[in-house]
Scaffold this motif. Structure first.
Motif, PDB file in Angstrom:
ATOM      1  N   CYS A 443       0.826  -1.212   0.000  1.00  0.00           N
ATOM      2  CA  CYS A 443       0.000   0.000   0.000  1.00  0.00           C
ATOM      3  C   CYS A 443       0.859   1.259   0.000  1.00  0.00           C
ATOM      4  O   CYS A 443       0.578   2.219  -0.735  1.00  0.00           O
ATOM      5  CB  CYS A 443      -0.938  -0.008   1.203  1.00  0.00           C
ATOM      6  SG  CYS A 443      -2.305  -1.175   1.070  1.00  0.00           S
ATOM      7  N   GLY A 479      -8.805  -1.832   4.874  1.00  0.00           N
ATOM      8  CA  GLY A 479      -9.000  -0.389   4.990  1.00  0.00           C
ATOM      9  C   GLY A 479      -7.851   0.396   4.378  1.00  0.00           C
ATOM     10  O   GLY A 479      -8.064   1.438   3.749  1.00  0.00           O
ATOM     11  N   ARG A 480      -6.624  -0.115   4.522  1.00  0.00           N
ATOM     12  CA  ARG A 480      -5.467   0.579   3.937  1.00  0.00           C
ATOM     13  C   ARG A 480      -5.539   0.556   2.411  1.00  0.00           C
ATOM     14  O   ARG A 480      -5.186   1.542   1.744  1.00  0.00           O
ATOM     15  CB  ARG A 480      -4.166  -0.051   4.430  1.00  0.00           C
ATOM     16  CG  ARG A 480      -3.979   0.070   5.934  1.00  0.00           C
ATOM     17  CD  ARG A 480      -2.531  -0.147   6.348  1.00  0.00           C
ATOM     18  NE  ARG A 480      -2.421  -0.286   7.800  1.00  0.00           N
ATOM     19  CZ  ARG A 480      -2.473   0.714   8.671  1.00  0.00           C
ATOM     20  NH1 ARG A 480      -2.665   1.950   8.232  1.00  0.00           N
ATOM     21  NH2 ARG A 480      -2.355   0.489   9.965  1.00  0.00           N
ATOM     22  N   LEU A 482      -8.366   0.421   0.652  1.00  0.00           N
ATOM     23  CA  LEU A 482      -9.429   1.365   0.291  1.00  0.00           C
ATOM     24  C   LEU A 482      -8.944   2.813   0.391  1.00  0.00           C
ATOM     25  O   LEU A 482      -9.327   3.671  -0.419  1.00  0.00           O
ATOM     26  CB  LEU A 482     -10.643   1.158   1.197  1.00  0.00           C
ATOM     27  CG  LEU A 482     -11.391  -0.172   1.065  1.00  0.00           C
ATOM     28  CD1 LEU A 482     -12.514  -0.241   2.085  1.00  0.00           C
ATOM     29  CD2 LEU A 482     -11.937  -0.342  -0.355  1.00  0.00           C
ATOM     30  N   HIS A 483      -8.103   3.081   1.376  1.00  0.00           N
ATOM     31  CA  HIS A 483      -7.553   4.426   1.551  1.00  0.00           C
ATOM     32  C   HIS A 483      -6.787   4.867   0.305  1.00  0.00           C
ATOM     33  O   HIS A 483      -7.017   5.959  -0.243  1.00  0.00           O
ATOM     34  CB  HIS A 483      -6.637   4.438   2.782  1.00  0.00           C
ATOM     35  CG  HIS A 483      -5.845   5.702   2.947  1.00  0.00           C
ATOM     36  ND1 HIS A 483      -4.655   5.733   3.624  1.00  0.00           N
ATOM     37  CD2 HIS A 483      -6.056   6.964   2.512  1.00  0.00           C
ATOM     38  CE1 HIS A 483      -4.182   6.955   3.612  1.00  0.00           C
ATOM     39  NE2 HIS A 483      -5.013   7.724   2.939  1.00  0.00           N
ATOM     40  N   SER A 486      -9.077   5.399  -2.641  1.00  0.00           N
ATOM     41  CA  SER A 486      -9.854   6.645  -2.568  1.00  0.00           C
ATOM     42  C   SER A 486      -8.985   7.843  -2.933  1.00  0.00           C
ATOM     43  O   SER A 486      -9.442   8.776  -3.613  1.00  0.00           O
ATOM     44  CB  SER A 486     -10.444   6.817  -1.168  1.00  0.00           C
ATOM     45  OG  SER A 486      -9.442   7.051  -0.192  1.00  0.00           O
ATOM     46  N   THR A 504     -13.420   3.695   4.298  1.00  0.00           N
ATOM     47  CA  THR A 504     -12.118   3.657   4.975  1.00  0.00           C
ATOM     48  C   THR A 504     -12.223   4.250   6.372  1.00  0.00           C
ATOM     49  O   THR A 504     -11.736   3.668   7.351  1.00  0.00           O
ATOM     50  CB  THR A 504     -11.069   4.435   4.154  1.00  0.00           C
ATOM     51  OG1 THR A 504     -11.015   3.904   2.832  1.00  0.00           O
ATOM     52  CG2 THR A 504      -9.702   4.337   4.794  1.00  0.00           C
ATOM     53  N   CYS A 505     -12.836   5.424   6.468  1.00  0.00           N
ATOM     54  CA  CYS A 505     -12.991   6.083   7.776  1.00  0.00           C
ATOM     55  C   CYS A 505     -13.751   5.181   8.750  1.00  0.00           C
ATOM     56  O   CYS A 505     -13.392   5.085   9.936  1.00  0.00           O
ATOM     57  CB  CYS A 505     -13.739   7.405   7.611  1.00  0.00           C
ATOM     58  SG  CYS A 505     -12.792   8.682   6.749  1.00  0.00           S
ATOM     59  N   GLU A 517      -7.120   7.199  10.363  1.00  0.00           N
ATOM     60  CA  GLU A 517      -8.374   7.795   9.907  1.00  0.00           C
ATOM     61  C   GLU A 517      -8.202   9.210   9.367  1.00  0.00           C
ATOM     62  O   GLU A 517      -9.032   9.682   8.565  1.00  0.00           O
ATOM     63  CB  GLU A 517      -9.387   7.813  11.066  1.00  0.00           C
ATOM     64  CG  GLU A 517     -10.772   8.278  10.651  1.00  0.00           C
ATOM     65  CD  GLU A 517     -11.710   8.468  11.828  1.00  0.00           C
ATOM     66  OE1 GLU A 517     -12.820   8.988  11.612  1.00  0.00           O
ATOM     67  OE2 GLU A 517     -11.331   8.125  12.970  1.00  0.00           O
ATOM     68  N   PRO A 520      -7.952   9.814   5.299  1.00  0.00           N
ATOM     69  CA  PRO A 520      -9.240   9.519   4.660  1.00  0.00           C
ATOM     70  C   PRO A 520     -10.327  10.552   4.978  1.00  0.00           C
ATOM     71  O   PRO A 520     -11.185  10.820   4.127  1.00  0.00           O
ATOM     72  CB  PRO A 520      -9.596   8.137   5.223  1.00  0.00           C
ATOM     73  CG  PRO A 520      -8.270   7.508   5.512  1.00  0.00           C
ATOM     74  CD  PRO A 520      -7.413   8.637   6.004  1.00  0.00           C
TER      75      PRO A 520
END
Length: 763
Positions: A443, A479-480, A482-483, A486, A504-505, A517, A520
């Motif tokens: 990532c 989540g990382r 998706l960050h 985005s 992500t948030c 957080e 994002p």
């Protein structure tokens, strides 16, 4: 905008008198003469002869001749030739630029500048140093290079100046100064000129050898030092008769200094040689302490090595840092090899800096953030060494994954995204596919690649990271991914950025990961404002981001949140609130040294000026921002596309292309200090600049002739232009040289260009 900003200043000439600058007036004058006629001057000589001291002193003396200052690059802190261009780029304050290698970026940055580039300690990276120097000379016509090396670079046009040992009289003076600083009464009532002359003769006038010997004055008289040195020289140089005599002498002096250390001091000397650049007491304690050396004793042993001139105390404020001259460092590493302890000590070194990086990441969003920015910056050479060791040792590459990945803000803030990407790429290639840190590293590699504009590679990296997250049922890892997706969406204008950022948030909030957080939240706030025209939702995300950061004492993300608020307000809300937010964000950037942030903030201030119909100011601010965008290796069309294009067009339409270009050029020409003052709306200081002070020295006719010299006209051409005799022109030129303290016409030309730059900056 010329020069560097905050801790990325291009002008890095030392302000204090260099240690050991004795008896070099003639050599200094010769270096200055060569710099006036050649664009590459290399100071050569054995280790310890004083090449670096001479170069830094000359650089300080001639700095006023170079409108864009002096850049000092100490190559001793890197061991990989592939990093030479990266190190130079870092010293210039450049961020990695999309699609360009560091060397090309350096050339592009220096192409229109006039500065002195000092490359210190090139010998261990001679091919890479020569390649870079040749490229700079070919592509940057107003750059002059001053190099120090134990051998010449072998580049066309190079002027080589061997730095000789000190004459006996100067060597004696140096010994007296150094010894007298330790024991002021060392020579009281003693007629020891003959002893000192013989002693310095035995040391062949090598400044390093003399300083090592002078350090013994605390416990020995000059005569005793001579007796011990005389007896030991023959013993210690035996078996090395193929080496040049001066190298034998230096080796003997170092051998002798080593033997005069206690056993514990010898051990600490050897172990601290593992450090690259400087280090602090905590790091030294971790590396040096063991069953034989108590942790509480390391300070006393460090103090002993300082007394003996083996270590040097740095001059930076705050925590004391120590450094070892390269010759002594090489010697210490030889001792580690002799004892078979090098691998163990290098591992301790890596473990310390691996832990340092981990703690910095854990405490990044806190009131310790500035301390970590300074700490990691001071230890960057050691981080490089630790990463290189991890990648060179079987089974250790996994540690490099996390060291190069976090804290990602440090790499971005320092303009080192390209270097981080290089380390991550090497580590990913050297680690197995199932390594637990691989997903995060992928990532972060994708994030740095995003700035390079390689969308196809980003997709592959994130697909692999997402597959690992699903395989391991790791929601945080997902989540990382998706960050980064985005962020890529908002930068490239693709749909889905709002939804990806919101998801992500939610993931990071559910796991209590405040640090993760924050960015994002910024992405969500800005993207929802511009996509949906929903400033209320945008303000809510950005307010949460600001509050989370402020509650913890963070500066980096507070500035980003304020910038987000400014971008929303300038389009959808209160223009005064936008100006206040952007200005406060810029002030926070100045505290952290975040040039990337500064580019965003200044561009935003230009939008605000355009909205207020202050179009001349807007164009000037666009010029300031343009120089910053160039420095960080991207363009506003990529980073802040829509609002930048919109407000630039509005400004051009309001004042016309000619006035826009004039104001824009004036902004680019401002010094860093002037640019910051202009962006913040602060008045300029009342005192005249150095260039203005010198201007008054010349008569009107002399100033006119100096300008023609800068255009490349000969005395004959000038005589024809002004309808005067060549003899009169020659007289005027001699007066100009005398008044300005210059030695040749090239220096006059450089001064004229610098004066013109200063005038542009005052527009």
């Amino acid at each position: 905008m010329r020069g560097g900003t905050v801790d990325h200043s291009e002008t890095t000439t030392p302000s204090a008198e260099p240690s050991g600058y004795v008896g070099r007036r003639g050599e200094g004058a010769e270096v200055r003469r060569l710099l006036g006629k050649a664009r590459l001057v290399t100071l050569t000589g054995p280790g310890g002869v004083g090449k670096t001291t001479l170069a830094t002193r000359v650089a300080r003396d001639v700095a006023h001749l170079f409108p864009d200052g002096v850049v000092l690059v100490e190559l001793a802190e890197v061991r990989d030739g592939a990093l030479v261009a990266n190190l130079v780029a870092a010293r210039l304050g450049l961020h990695a630029r999309s699609g360009l290698p560091a060397g090309r970026q350096v050339i592009d940055h220096l192409r229109d500048r006039a500065l002195l580039l000092v490359l210190d300690n090139c010998e261990h990276l001679i091919d890479s140093s020569a390649e870079l120097a040749a490229a700079v000379l070919a592509g940057c016509p107003r750059i002059v290079v001053l190099a120090t090396s134990r051998q010449s670079l072998g580049v066309a046009g190079e002027q080589v100046l061997p730095v000789p040992p000190l004459p006996i009289a100067d060597a004696v003076r140096l010994f007296r100064e150094r010894a007298g600083a330790i024991v002021p009464s060392a020579f009281d009532g003693q007629d020891e000129e003959a002893v000192l002359a013989e002693l310095c003769g035995r040391l062949d006038g090598l400044p390093l050898a003399i300083e090592l010997a002078a350090a013994r004055i605390r416990s020995l008289s000059p005569g005793q030092i001579l007796d011990r040195l005389t007896g030991r020289l023959a013993l210690l140089t035996s078996g090395r008769r193929t080496a040049p005599r001066r190298q034998q002498t230096l080796r003997a002096a170092i051998d002798w200094s080593y033997q005069l250390c206690s056993s514990a001091e010898q051990t600490v000397w050897a172990r601290t040689s593992v450090f690259s650049g400087s280090f602090d007491l905590d790091a030294a304690t971790h590396v040096c302490a063991d069953a034989g050396i108590a942790a509480d004793d390391v300070l006393e042993l460090i103090d002993g090595l300082l007394d003996k001139s083996v270590l040097i105390r740095g001059r930076q404020p705050g925590v004391a840092r120590y450094q070892m001259l390269e010759s002594l460092r090489e010697y210490g590493q030889e001792r580690l090899d002799v004892t078979g302890d090098r691998h163990r000590v290098a591992r301790l070194h890596r473990d310390w800096f691996g832990g340092l990086v981990a703690r910095a990441n854990e405490e990044w969003v806190s009131d310790r953030q500035q301390r970590w920015i300074e700490q990691l910056g001071s230890d960057h050479a050691n981080l490089r060494a630790a990463l290189a060791w991890s990648l060179s040792e079987p089974g250790e590459a996994g540690r490099a994954l996390r060291m190069a990945a976090y804290p990602v803000e440090y790499w971005l803030l320092r303009g080192l995204a390209g270097e981080a990407r290089t380390w991550l790429g090497r580590a990913l290639a050297a680690t197995p596919d199932d390594h637990p840190d691989r997903g995060d590293a992928l990532c972060m590699y994708a994030l740095h690649t995003l700035w390079m504009g390689d969308q196809e590679q980003i997709a592959r990296l994130l697909d692999e990271a997402e597959a690992l997250a699903e395989k391991n049922a790791d929601e945080v890892a997902r989540g990382r991914v998706l960050h980064i997706r985005s962020f890529a969406a908002i930068l490239t204008g693709r749909p889905g950025g709002v939804e990806l950022a919101a998801a992500t948030c939610a993931i990071f909030r559910a796991h209590g990961l405040v640090h993760a957080e924050l960015h994002p939240l910024f992405i969500h706030g800005v993207s929802i404002a511009y996509r949906d025209g929903d400033p209320a939702a945008a303000r809510a995300s950005l307010r949460r981001m600001y509050d989370l950061a402020a509650e913890r004492g963070d500066l980096f993300y507070r500035a980003m949140a304020l910038f987000g608020r400014a971008t929303v307000e300038v389009e959808f809300g209160d223009i005064t609130a936008a100006a206040d937010a952007a200005t406060e964000a810029l002030r926070l950037d100045l505290r952290t040294g975040d040039q990337q942030g500064m580019a965003y903030r200044v561009d935003t201030l230009a939008w605000i000026a355009a909205r207020r119909n202050e179009h001349e100011r807007a164009a000037t601010l666009f010029g300031i921002a343009g120089a910053l965008w160039e420095r960080i290796g991207t363009t506003p069309e990529f980073a802040v596309n829509l609002p930048h294009v919109k407000h630039t067009a509005a400004t051009r339409a309001a004042i016309g292309n000619t006035r826009f270009e004039q104001a824009y050029a004036a902004g680019r020409a401002l010094s860093d200090a002037e640019a910051v003052r202009h962006a913040l709306g602060e008045p300029a200081p009342a005192s005249p600049s150095a260039a203005d002070a010198r201007t008054g020295i010349l008569t009107k006719r002399e100033t006119e002739i100096a300008g023609l010299i800068a255009k490349g006209l000969t005395n004959r051409d000038i005589a024809a232009e002004l309808v005067i005799s060549q003899r009169t022109v020659s007289t005027h030129v001699e007066h100009i040289l005398t008044k300005l303290g210059f030695g040749n016409r090239a220096q006059i030309a450089v001064w004229v260009v610098g004066r013109a730059g200063t005038r542009r900056a005052q527009l």
